[in-house]
Design an enzyme around this catalytic site. Structure first.
Site, PDB file in Angstrom:
ATOM      1  N   SER A 126       0.675  -1.190  -0.003  1.00  0.00           N
ATOM      2  CA  SER A 126      -0.080   0.049   0.053  1.00  0.00           C
ATOM      3  C   SER A 126       0.929   1.452   0.026  1.00  0.00           C
ATOM      4  O   SER A 126       2.015   1.160   0.645  1.00  0.00           O
ATOM      5  CB  SER A 126      -0.837  -0.001   1.328  1.00  0.00           C
ATOM      6  OG  SER A 126      -1.537   1.344   1.433  1.00  0.00           O
ATOM      7  N   TYR A 151      -2.182   0.536  10.094  1.00  0.00           N
ATOM      8  CA  TYR A 151      -2.314  -0.018   8.714  1.00  0.00           C
ATOM      9  C   TYR A 151      -1.084  -0.178   8.009  1.00  0.00           C
ATOM     10  O   TYR A 151      -0.363  -0.941   7.413  1.00  0.00           O
ATOM     11  CB  TYR A 151      -3.612   0.567   7.832  1.00  0.00           C
ATOM     12  CG  TYR A 151      -3.694  -0.130   6.460  1.00  0.00           C
ATOM     13  CD1 TYR A 151      -4.197  -1.293   6.402  1.00  0.00           C
ATOM     14  CD2 TYR A 151      -3.256   0.745   5.616  1.00  0.00           C
ATOM     15  CE1 TYR A 151      -4.287  -1.732   5.071  1.00  0.00           C
ATOM     16  CE2 TYR A 151      -3.404   0.196   4.151  1.00  0.00           C
ATOM     17  CZ  TYR A 151      -3.914  -0.865   3.925  1.00  0.00           C
ATOM     18  OH  TYR A 151      -3.995  -1.602   2.742  1.00  0.00           O
ATOM     19  N   LYS A 157       1.737  -2.903   6.794  1.00  0.00           N
ATOM     20  CA  LYS A 157       2.380  -3.299   5.639  1.00  0.00           C
ATOM     21  C   LYS A 157       3.620  -3.205   5.225  1.00  0.00           C
ATOM     22  O   LYS A 157       4.335  -4.122   4.856  1.00  0.00           O
ATOM     23  CB  LYS A 157       1.682  -2.207   4.422  1.00  0.00           C
ATOM     24  CG  LYS A 157       0.010  -2.279   4.314  1.00  0.00           C
ATOM     25  CD  LYS A 157      -0.214  -3.998   3.407  1.00  0.00           C
ATOM     26  CE  LYS A 157      -1.554  -4.077   3.218  1.00  0.00           C
ATOM     27  NZ  LYS A 157      -2.161  -5.042   2.534  1.00  0.00           N
TER      28      LYS A 157
END
Length: 325
Positions: free
Chosen positions: A117, A141, A145
């Site tokens: 991402s 988040y 990643k």
């Protein structure tokens, strides 16, 4: 023909990936616990219902699949939720990926393409983000990643697997026949929220802040059609056949659109007015995220086939007018 295991293959991008893999003659095994995906979306390949947090079951699934590569989509996806519940995101996205890599070692699977991402970059330090941009995530988040990318790098060095991380900017749209599309519960992505509202299925759409340092005060994002993302995964599989080690590519169109510009595009496509309401900024939301996709174009020979925002919205609108699930 290869046999490819697709984690999260019952989800939005994963189901589109399975469609493209089957269309190119590959055999598909979907590994999904259906916590966020849809059984109805598993139309290409067989489903193995399994959580990445169930390490023994995952290891057994990969051994039985006897696959040539893994494409790894499975995970929790909402940046805002990750701020509110970080341990969930580290458990699902990091521990789940750790279990997957261990299962790959045990099953002798040599290649993995990882759904990463743009959130790994945090606040942009340049207008167009290339692969040299510092990795400095500002949300759990994004940190998760980035951790998985680090695990991939070190697994490549220690165990001899080959890996590619594809850093998406904003996936959107649906495949042409609209038999599969984007359906999350709750839905946190802007374009499907706007289209659900246009279809009469949702309340007015919240705009998170109008005081960002952008031309109209709303966040700017780079939207890339889901089928174009899947085409990049196919190219990454071919890249792994010829290149050992770890590599990473930023995937976007290289054009940024503000929230208000996306609202205008939805109104133009649907012919319907969109009601919005202003809300506070979300934690972990950079003001601008726009890709520099030059390296993916040069190395993977990848170029988006559907770069125009209104064409992306129109493909998603076909799905939202009559969603199958």
């Amino acid at each position: 023909m290869k046999r490819i295991a697709v984690t999260g293959g019952a989800g939005y991008i994963g189901s589109h990936m399975c469609r493209q893999l089957a269309g190119h003659g590959h055999e598909v095994v979907v590994i999904d616990d259906l916590s966020g995906g849809h059984r109805e979306a598993v139309r290409w390949g067989r489903l193995v219902q399994c959580s990445l947090l169930d390490a023994p079951a995952l290891s057994r699934a990969l051994r039985e699949a006897r696959c040539d590569a893994v494409i790894h989509f499975a995970g929790a996806i909402a940046v805002g939720e990750s701020v509110a519940d970080p341990l969930k995101y580290y458990a699902v996205n990091v521990c789940g990926s750790l279990n997957l890599l261990q299962a790959m070692r045990e099953a002798g699977v040599p290649h993995i393409v990882f759904s990463s991402s743009a959130a790994i970059f945090g606040e942009p330090r340049q207008a167009f983000i290339d692969e040299r941009h510092p990795i400095a995530p500002i949300s759990p988040y994004g940190r998760g990643k980035a951790m998985v990318e680090r695990m991939l790098c070190e697994s490549v060095q220690a165990y001899g697997i080959a890996a590619v991380a594809l850093r998406y900017f904003n996936a959107a749209g649906a495949e042409p026949s609209a038999t599969i599309g984007e359906s999350h519960d709750p839905e946190t992505h802007l374009i499907p929220r706007l289209l659900r509202h246009s279809a009469g299925q949702a309340e007015p759409v919240e705009i998170y802040g109008d005081d960002h340092p952008t031309h109209d005060g709303t966040c700017i994002r780079d939207y890339v059609h889901v089928d174009d993302l899947c085409a990049a995964h196919l190219a990454a599989l071919g890249h792994l056949d010829a290149h050992a080690g770890f590599d990473a590519f930023n995937l976007g169109n290289g054009n940024g659109y503000s929230v208000r510009e996306v609202v205008a595009a939805v109104e133009a496509v649907t012919g319907r007015s969109v009601r919005t309401r202003l809300a506070a900024r979300r934690a972990g939301d950079p003001a601008r995220l726009v890709a520099c996709p030059d390296r993916a174009r040069a190395v993977l020979d990848w170029k988006p086939a559907t770069p125009a925002l209104e064409a992306i919205v129109e493909s998603a609108w076909r799905w939202h007018r009559a969603p199958a699930y």
